[in-house]
Design a protein around this motif. Sequence first.
Motif, short mmCIF file in Angstrom:
data_model
loop_
_atom_site.label_atom_id
_atom_site.label_comp_id
_atom_site.label_asym_id
_atom_site.label_seq_id
_atom_site.Cartn_x
_atom_site.Cartn_y
_atom_site.Cartn_z
N THR A 123 3.36 3.08 10.97
CA THR A 123 2.61 1.86 11.24
C THR A 123 2.11 1.33 9.90
OG1 THR A 123 0.81 0.87 12.54
CG2 THR A 123 0.42 3.10 11.69
N GLN A 124 2.32 0.04 9.67
CA GLN A 124 2.02 -0.56 8.38
C GLN A 124 0.52 -0.85 8.24
OE1 GLN A 124 4.18 -1.43 5.67
NE2 GLN A 124 2.25 -1.85 4.62
N VAL A 125 -0.03 -0.42 7.12
CA VAL A 125 -1.41 -0.75 6.76
C VAL A 125 -1.37 -1.52 5.45
CG1 VAL A 125 -3.65 0.17 6.03
CG2 VAL A 125 -2.41 1.23 7.93
N THR A 126 -1.92 -2.72 5.46
CA THR A 126 -1.96 -3.55 4.27
C THR A 126 -3.41 -3.92 3.98
OG1 THR A 126 0.23 -4.46 4.74
CG2 THR A 126 -1.12 -5.64 3.15
N VAL A 127 -3.87 -3.56 2.80
CA VAL A 127 -5.23 -3.87 2.39
C VAL A 127 -5.16 -4.91 1.27
CG1 VAL A 127 -7.44 -2.98 1.60
CG2 VAL A 127 -5.90 -1.51 2.94
N SER A 128 -5.56 -6.11 1.61
CA SER A 128 -5.41 -7.20 0.66
C SER A 128 -6.39 -8.31 0.99
CB SER A 128 -3.98 -7.75 0.70
OG SER A 128 -3.84 -8.89 -0.13
#
Length: 129
Positions: A123-128
């Motif tokens: 599962t993709q986690v993107t912190v931006s």
Amino acid sequence: VQLQASGGGLVQPGGSLRLSCAASGFNVNDYAIGWFRQAPGKEREGVSCISGSGNSLHNADSVKGRFTISRDNAKNTVYLQMNSLKPEDTGVYYCGAATQYGPRRLCLDVRGAAPAVSWGQGTQVTVSS
């Protein structure tokens, strides 16, 4: 043995997410379960792992104090609560289960343990910002 990971998404730095790993076909009490992540161009690394009994945990230094792994036996599910997220936490997160390893070995020796680990999809986690 099947694992279904969910809960990823896009979040701003400092935000929180909770990942879930739902197990089927086996009892999570019998397996060490771990959360792992893989950033583009990097090897998969162990983030947080828990023993079948829940009495033993291992967390990567980079997430100590921010991430918490837990297990709900009634739901046969393992969670990863992620707080104070940083851009370097970005990646695809996987859960994995193994009977041959304790949580410390499972998290620290991902390459060695991988053949004996049952993996869920990522599962993709993107912190931006």
